[in-house]
Design an enzyme around this catalytic site. Sequence first.
Site, short mmCIF file in Angstrom:
data_model
loop_
_atom_site.label_atom_id
_atom_site.label_comp_id
_atom_site.label_asym_id
_atom_site.label_seq_id
_atom_site.Cartn_x
_atom_site.Cartn_y
_atom_site.Cartn_z
N TYR A 155 0.83 -1.19 0.00
CA TYR A 155 0.00 0.00 0.00
C TYR A 155 0.87 1.25 0.00
O TYR A 155 1.96 1.25 0.58
CB TYR A 155 -0.85 0.07 1.27
N TYR A 194 -0.21 -9.76 1.15
CA TYR A 194 0.80 -9.02 1.91
C TYR A 194 0.89 -9.51 3.35
O TYR A 194 -0.08 -10.03 3.90
CB TYR A 194 0.55 -7.51 1.85
N ARG A 204 -2.13 -11.82 4.49
CA ARG A 204 -3.53 -11.64 4.10
C ARG A 204 -3.74 -12.18 2.68
O ARG A 204 -2.94 -11.91 1.78
CB ARG A 204 -3.92 -10.15 4.10
N HIS A 207 -6.85 -9.13 -1.67
CA HIS A 207 -8.21 -8.61 -1.51
C HIS A 207 -8.27 -7.16 -1.97
O HIS A 207 -7.27 -6.45 -2.03
CB HIS A 207 -8.66 -8.71 -0.05
N HIS A 209 -10.51 -3.69 -0.95
CA HIS A 209 -11.46 -3.09 -0.01
C HIS A 209 -12.53 -2.33 -0.78
O HIS A 209 -12.22 -1.61 -1.74
CB HIS A 209 -10.75 -2.12 0.93
FE LIG Z 1 -6.00 -4.63 2.96
#
Ligand SMILES: [Fe+2]
Length: 289
Positions: A155, A194, A204, A207, A209
């Site tokens: 991110y 990640y 995780r 995905h 969001h």
């Molecule tokens: Fe996330």
Amino acid sequence: MAESYPDPAGGEAFSSSVVLEQTAAAPESLLASPDQLSQAEITQEIIDYHAAADAREAAGERVALTLHDFPPYRSSILRHPTKNPKLVDPETIELWSPAFGQRDVAAIESDLTLQHTGEPQGERMTVQGRLLDSWGRPLANQLIELWQANAAGRYIHQRDQHPAPLDPNFTGAGRVVTNDNGEYKFTTIKPGAYPWKNHVNAWRPAHIHFSVFGSSFTQRIVTQMYFPGDPLFPLDPIYNTIRRQADRDRLIGQYDHDLTIPEFSMGYRWDIVVDGPDATWFEPEGGDH
Ligand SMILES: [Fe+2]
């Protein structure tokens, strides 16, 4: 105790993004601790807590379909209200909350591959579907927001210190307003898995969001879309706060070859149902992973 990854790109790696400041926070990335559990221990906890919930339900107790206090998800206690709801004057809230209109959202905002001068790295994809109410009726003119990691699982956020490359051509945020048929469509890059520091070697599943705004800010709900067949599903404490497989399945975008554009992008279909028995699962306020 916090543990930080080396920053391979130097200070430049933490170029700020106003768009993502409130959305992609990963506070668990600061929670590394030498006494963390292993993945095998977390996986067993997931199994045990699900079995306990099923047993309580079988004994006649009404057990929620989402386990909000879910110990395998270490910070889940921080992610839902612990006080009784308090009635507030909705009109007062509306004076202070964000507002949007059709004119505020440009068509280009739904294409995350066109936000910079160059093309982002990774597998180009589209995700499209319908926003529906519990009767299957389309919800038109609704703001849908999306944010995600880049193809490497990174991110643009100062708290994300995963040592994967940032992409100068990918911010990872977009938005769109549903059309008269409740349809939406985004063009983006498939996000990577990640790591986070819930436990040792915690990753995780990939995905995206999603936020659905509703007719007022107080109705905003947030969820995540996953990808079919992810091997991380049984290992992920967040995905497994949801008790029923049928509810988890509604979070998985379906690959649809008819939506795949020749020589250009892979197509996924994902409908969002905001209430009723077929509702998409939504996370409690504050969930950010
Ligand atoms: Fe996330």
